[in-house]
Structure formats: structure tokens, C-alpha cells
Scaffold this motif. Structure first.
Motif, PDB file in Angstrom:
ATOM      1  N   VAL A   3     -30.080   0.190 -22.353  1.00  8.23           N
ATOM      2  CA  VAL A   3     -29.547   0.952 -21.226  1.00  8.23           C
ATOM      3  C   VAL A   3     -29.511   2.403 -21.679  1.00  8.23           C
ATOM      4  O   VAL A   3     -28.951   2.709 -22.731  1.00  8.23           O
ATOM      5  CB  VAL A   3     -28.131   0.475 -20.834  1.00  8.23           C
ATOM      6  CG1 VAL A   3     -27.557   1.357 -19.733  1.00  8.23           C
ATOM      7  CG2 VAL A   3     -28.161  -0.984 -20.388  1.00  8.23           C
ATOM      8  N   ALA A 151     -25.363   2.455  -7.168  1.00  5.85           N
ATOM      9  CA  ALA A 151     -24.331   1.666  -7.858  1.00  5.85           C
ATOM     10  C   ALA A 151     -23.233   1.172  -6.914  1.00  5.85           C
ATOM     11  O   ALA A 151     -22.487   0.262  -7.263  1.00  5.85           O
ATOM     12  CB  ALA A 151     -23.714   2.476  -8.989  1.00  5.85           C
ATOM     13  N   ILE A 155     -21.606  -2.005  -8.651  1.00  7.51           N
ATOM     14  CA  ILE A 155     -20.395  -1.792  -9.456  1.00  7.51           C
ATOM     15  C   ILE A 155     -19.195  -1.965  -8.517  1.00  7.51           C
ATOM     16  O   ILE A 155     -18.925  -1.104  -7.668  1.00  7.51           O
ATOM     17  CB  ILE A 155     -20.356  -0.384 -10.103  1.00  7.51           C
ATOM     18  CG1 ILE A 155     -21.630  -0.096 -10.913  1.00  7.51           C
ATOM     19  CG2 ILE A 155     -19.082  -0.204 -10.941  1.00  7.51           C
ATOM     20  CD1 ILE A 155     -21.682  -0.636 -12.304  1.00  7.51           C
ATOM     21  N   THR A 171     -18.670  -7.550 -10.763  1.00  4.66           N
ATOM     22  CA  THR A 171     -19.690  -6.572 -11.138  1.00  4.66           C
ATOM     23  C   THR A 171     -20.805  -7.244 -11.942  1.00  4.66           C
ATOM     24  O   THR A 171     -21.992  -7.011 -11.707  1.00  4.66           O
ATOM     25  CB  THR A 171     -19.052  -5.420 -11.950  1.00  4.66           C
ATOM     26  OG1 THR A 171     -18.082  -4.784 -11.124  1.00  4.66           O
ATOM     27  CG2 THR A 171     -20.079  -4.394 -12.384  1.00  4.66           C
ATOM     28  N   VAL A 175     -24.588  -7.003 -10.884  1.00  3.13           N
ATOM     29  CA  VAL A 175     -25.499  -6.252 -11.750  1.00  3.13           C
ATOM     30  C   VAL A 175     -26.655  -7.155 -12.166  1.00  3.13           C
ATOM     31  O   VAL A 175     -27.830  -6.782 -12.071  1.00  3.13           O
ATOM     32  CB  VAL A 175     -24.740  -5.704 -12.995  1.00  3.13           C
ATOM     33  CG1 VAL A 175     -25.712  -5.264 -14.085  1.00  3.13           C
ATOM     34  CG2 VAL A 175     -23.846  -4.532 -12.596  1.00  3.13           C
ATOM     35  N   LEU A 191     -30.332   3.777 -11.967  1.00  2.50           N
ATOM     36  CA  LEU A 191     -29.031   3.523 -11.344  1.00  2.50           C
ATOM     37  C   LEU A 191     -28.196   4.802 -11.298  1.00  2.50           C
ATOM     38  O   LEU A 191     -28.156   5.561 -12.270  1.00  2.50           O
ATOM     39  CB  LEU A 191     -28.316   2.451 -12.182  1.00  2.50           C
ATOM     40  CG  LEU A 191     -26.934   2.004 -11.728  1.00  2.50           C
ATOM     41  CD1 LEU A 191     -26.997   1.290 -10.383  1.00  2.50           C
ATOM     42  CD2 LEU A 191     -26.307   1.080 -12.779  1.00  2.50           C
ATOM     43  N   THR A 214     -20.366   4.080 -16.686  1.00  2.00           N
ATOM     44  CA  THR A 214     -21.294   3.231 -15.927  1.00  2.00           C
ATOM     45  C   THR A 214     -22.279   2.559 -16.885  1.00  2.00           C
ATOM     46  O   THR A 214     -22.538   1.350 -16.790  1.00  2.00           O
ATOM     47  CB  THR A 214     -22.100   4.059 -14.896  1.00  2.00           C
ATOM     48  OG1 THR A 214     -21.198   4.783 -14.075  1.00  2.00           O
ATOM     49  CG2 THR A 214     -22.994   3.170 -14.049  1.00  2.00           C
ATOM     50  N   VAL A 218     -22.677  -1.472 -17.390  1.00  2.00           N
ATOM     51  CA  VAL A 218     -23.951  -2.145 -17.123  1.00  2.00           C
ATOM     52  C   VAL A 218     -24.490  -2.801 -18.400  1.00  2.00           C
ATOM     53  O   VAL A 218     -24.972  -3.938 -18.380  1.00  2.00           O
ATOM     54  CB  VAL A 218     -24.969  -1.141 -16.530  1.00  2.00           C
ATOM     55  CG1 VAL A 218     -26.358  -1.734 -16.451  1.00  2.00           C
ATOM     56  CG2 VAL A 218     -24.507  -0.710 -15.157  1.00  2.00           C
ATOM     57  N   CYS A 221     -22.570  -5.949 -18.909  1.00  3.13           N
ATOM     58  CA  CYS A 221     -22.924  -6.986 -17.925  1.00  3.13           C
ATOM     59  C   CYS A 221     -24.285  -7.617 -18.234  1.00  3.13           C
ATOM     60  O   CYS A 221     -24.514  -8.787 -17.953  1.00  3.13           O
ATOM     61  CB  CYS A 221     -22.965  -6.405 -16.521  1.00  3.13           C
ATOM     62  SG  CYS A 221     -21.350  -5.986 -15.890  1.00  3.13           S
TER      63      CYS A 221
END
Ligand code: ASP
Ligand code: MG
Length: 473
Positions: A3, A151, A155, A171, A175, A191, A214, A218, A221
């Protein structure tokens, strides 16, 4: 899977967008699955908040001018980045539509003459939507499959507007449901950082500088291998390298150390970023999009380096102090409680506050962009007290800055606080306000902005942080 989050300065203009696209393409070429989180272009969130506040004050002209400036900025960026006429037209339409939403929203604020934090979130969330669309279109044009993802669709947060908390179970489901299929098809999701929505679909924000958070949410997740935060300096350093040329990068930090540093300067890293990653043991890297070959700072559970207390100086400029001056015995602590809760309701972050009982003076530190709005809010809150003379006056001082010195004792066993104060004495720095936790591991103080650079340089030297022979950090 990686990410990668790019902050406002990393997408500050067309050239910066192009460098970001290059970094993404390189990661893709290493066969990585990449999820990108992007902030609004530098300065855009501030402008949006200014527009909303002006609208609520009935100042339609300012609002219109900001709308036009934002349209020009984003349109020019598109012109420079997207050659394909169809693609460019689509992105420009999207930009115009979103800015029309802002205009409509501001018009209703002008009628209502009231701005709630919920309303402020609705307007300030627009910047990320624009940058995500521009970046995705630019990548597509260069032959990388990419898709902008809003998002607010994935989210899910509570309704604590202005600093919303993610509901992790919902979430995680959304996601994964949205991003995994894209990744499997080889598409890079772009995103929007910073924003989310309640389960009912009302837009929220995670707090200023929230795109880092964020990326962490993410990453957690998706059980990513690593989360990389691309910024404009070589990771986390012993001081701001723009101020101290000898500032040294902290190559490895533990989650605990990084979380501690983040508390003192959200500019470096949003303070909530560490926890979701620490819980899953996902490494976090802070890297420089202006200097992509530098290794930056790696944040893990157990750093490899020999244990030694990390010491660093974190300075933040562009701040203002709002002072509430009491009048003799009529001053009560309730004044502080009311001031803080009023500012929270108005969407103004108080970054630090100090109260001196002998002077009956409360000092509230805010971002300079929040000063005018915060002052007006307090004038309304304390109108009665000001008329009765219970509060003598409200005043402001700007531009000011904070300097926070963080870390345990040095090799000589001496703590940072006495050394810092000694340095201040030597330099004759005029300290306006001080805050210190009960532990001796940090001290923060406010100085006028013109004193920051020289003071930071001196403390850096007194603590021996630039010392060439010090063990590698
Ligand atoms: N654009 C948002 C802000 O300026 C979030 C971020 O940059 O992380 O606060
Ligand atoms: Mg940031």
C-alpha cells in the motif's frame, strides 16, 4: 502486496504527479500488487475549508474566488498530464461536477449562516476525489491499468465528524470486497485518502493529515506486506532537514518510538497510523518521493539496530496562539472547558494548550488557517463574559511555531529536558508557552516563528544529534 500513500506535496503539481506515476509503474514492474492512497493536491484542503467558512460568514466573493482557483489548478494539471482528449474531457467533467457540488454546498451555508463540522467534512473531502481521478487517468494513459476509488464507499466510520474512527469489521469487508477483485485483474486502485462515510453514507474525514491513517487502515484490512508513506523528506529525521543540514535519518524505529514521535508532529506522520499496523505486524516505511532511491525510515516491532534511545526534534511552523485573558478572581477552569469544546464544535483543532493560573491566561495553539475562525467562535462563545469584564480580552499572536524534543537520556545519562533548557538559555530564545508530560522524555514549547530555525539548530547541536561518530540510528 504494497500500500503506497502519496501526500499533498508529492502531488503538488503536474511534474510531481508524473514522478508519482513513475514510482507506481516501477513497483508494478517488480510484480507487486499495489494499492495507492492519495491526498489532495498541496493546499487544496485548506482552501476548501476556507471557502466553507467564508460562505457561512456570508462572504460569497471569497468562496467564488476559491472555487475558480481550484478549477484552474486542477484543470491546468489535467492539461499537462493527460493528452488523450476523451480521457481529459472525462476527468475535467468530473472536476467541474465536484466543484459545482462545493459551490452548491457553499450557497446553502450562506443561507444558513452556520457551518457544522459535518458540513466542513462534506466540503473538505472533495480535494482527494479530484487528485485520485487525475492520477488514475494519467496512469491509464501511460499504459498502467488504474481506477480511482472513492473511500466513502469502503471506509466505514462512526459519526465523529472531523476525526472519525473506522469501524474495522465493516471496513475490512468492504475494502476486500472492492479492492481484491481489482488487484486480481491487475488494476491499481487509486483510493482517496482522508475521507470515509458513516454506515448511512454521510461523508466524514479522519482528521487533518489523515491520509496516512487511511493507508494504515487499508493495509491492515488487506493484510499487506508493507505500507509505504511517500513524503518530501528522507523519512523521519533527527530534525527537519530544511532547517538543520546535519539532521540524520532515523533508519529504523519501533512502532512505539514512531507513535511517540508522531504525537508531536502530525506533519511527519498522522498519530493514529501506527496502531492498525502494529496490531498485524505490518512494516511501515517512510520514503521520499523527491529522492526515491533513499531507503528512508523503516518502522517495525523490533528494530535490528543496537538499542539506544532515539532522540529527535520536531518543529511545526505556521501556527497561531489564541489567548483568553481572564480578569482576577472571576476566572474559573470552566472557561477553559468551554473554549475547548466550542473550538471542537467549530472544527478547529487545538494542537496544544497551556493555562497559567496566576495570570488567568489560557493559550490555545491552532493552525494559522484556523485562527480567524477560532477567534470569531470564541468571541461569540464569551460575548457575555467580555461585556461583563469577566474575560478581559481575547488576543492572537502569530506566526508562532512549536518545537518538541523527544527521547530518553543520552549516552552521558543526562535527560533531554535540562539540556534543552540550557540550550534555550544560551540562545536567549523567548519561550511563549511550555508543555511537558510527567515523564522526562519530551518537552514542547512555543516560540515566535523567526526563532525556530536557529533554536532547532542549537538544540540539535547541544544534544549531539548531528554527531558524525554517533552509532547509526
Ligand atoms: N488533504 C488532507 C489534509 O490536508 C489529508 C492529508 O493530506 O493527509 O489534511
Ligand atoms: Mg501528512
Amino acid at each position: 502486496m504494497l500500500v503506497m500513500k502519496f501526500g499533498g506535496t508529492s502531488v503538488g503539481d503536474a511534474t510531481r504527479f508524473a514522478s508519482v506515476a513513475q514510482i507506481i509503474r516501477e513497483a508494478k514492474s517488480r510484480d507487486e500488487q499495489v494499492v495507492v492512497v492519495v491526498s489532495a493536491m498541496s493546499g487544496v484542503t485548506n482552501s476548501l475549508i476556507r471557502a466553507a467558512r467564508a460562505a457561512a460568514e456570508g462572504d460569497e466573493a471569497t468562496c467564488r474566488r476559491i472555487g475558480e482557483e481550484l478549477l484552474t489548478l486542477h484543470r491546468d494539471t489535467c492539461e499537462a498530464l493527460i493528452a488523450h482528449a476523451g480521457e481529459r474531457r472525462d476527468v475535467c467533467w468530473f472536476i467541474e461536477d465536484r466543484l459545482r457540488d462545493v459551490e452548491r454546498f457553499c450557497r446553502s451555508l450562506t443561507v444558513l449562516r452556520e457551518l457544522t463540522v459535518r458540513g466542513q467534512d462534506a466540503v473538505s473531502s472533495i480535494g482527494e476525489k479530484l487528485s485520485a481521478h487525475i492520477l488514475a487517468a494519467h496512469l491509464r494513459e501511460q499504459g498502467t491499468r488504474a481506477q480511482a476509488v472513492d473511500a466513502t464507499e469502503i471506509i466505514v466510520t462512526d459519526d465523529h465528524f472531523g476525526a472519525a474512527n473506522p469501524l474495522m469489521i465493516e471496513t475490512r469487508e468492504r475494502v476486500r470486497g472492492k479492492l481484491l477483485p481489482l488487484l486480481e485483474q491487475g488494476v491499481v486502485p487509486i483510493l482517496t485518502g482522508y475521507i470515509g462515510a458513516t454506515a448511512e453514507g454521510v461523508t466524514t474525514t479522519l482528521g487533518r493529515g489523515g491520509s496516512d491513517y487511511t493507508a494504515a487502515i487499508v493495509g491492515a484490512c488487506l493484510d499487506a506486506d508493507e505500507v509505504w508513506i511517500w513524503t518530501d523528506v528522507d523519512g523521519i529525521l533527527t530534525a527537519d532537514p530544511n532547517i538543520v543540514s546535519q539532521a540524520r535519518p532515523l533508519r529504523e524505529l519501533s512502532y512505539v518510538e514512531a507513535a511517540e514521535l508522531a504525537c508531536f508532529g502530525a506533519e511527519v506522520l498522522h498519530p493514529k497510523t501506527i496502531k492498525p499496523l502494529e496490531e498485524r505486524g505490518i512494516p511501515l516505511r517512510i520514503v521520499n518521493s523527491f529522492n526515491p532511491t533513499d531507503p528512508g525510515t523503516l518502522i517495525v516491532k523490533k528494530p535490528q539496530r543496537t538499542p539506544r534511545h532515539v532522540q529527535a526534534i520536531i518543529s511545526t511552523k505556521g501556527l497561531s496562539l489564541i489567548g483568553v485573558a481572564g480578569n482576577g478572581d472571576a476566572w474559573t477552569p470552566e472557561v477553559a472547558a468551554r473554549a475547548l469544546s466550542r473550538l471542537a464544535r467549530e472544527g478547529v483543532d487545538v494542537l496544544m494548550f497551556t493555562q497559567s493560573f496566576s495570570e488567568r491566561q489560557l493559550n490555545l495553539l491552532v493552525r494559522q488557517g484556523d485562527m480567524e475562525h477560532g477567534l470569531k467562535a470564541l468571541q461569540r462563545e464569551f460575548q457575555g463574559e467580555l461585556e461583563r469584564g469577566v474575560i478581559a480580552r481575547l488576543g492572537v499572536q502569530y506566526p508562532v511555531a512549536t518545537i518538541s524534543v523527544v527521547g530518553g537520556p543520552g549516552e552521558d545519562g543526562l535527560g533531554i529536558v535540562p539540556k534543552t533548557f540550557a540550550a534555550l538559555g544560551k540562545h536567549q530564545t523567548k519561550v511563549i508557552s511550555i508543555a511537558q508530560a510527567s515523564l522526562e522524555y519530551n518537552v514542547s514549547f512555543v516560540v515566535t516563528e523567526d526563532q525556530v530555525d536557529s533554536t532547532v539548530r542549537l538544540i540539535h547541536e547541544e544534544l549531539g544529534l548531528g554527531n558524525f561518530n554517533a552509532p547509526p540510528l
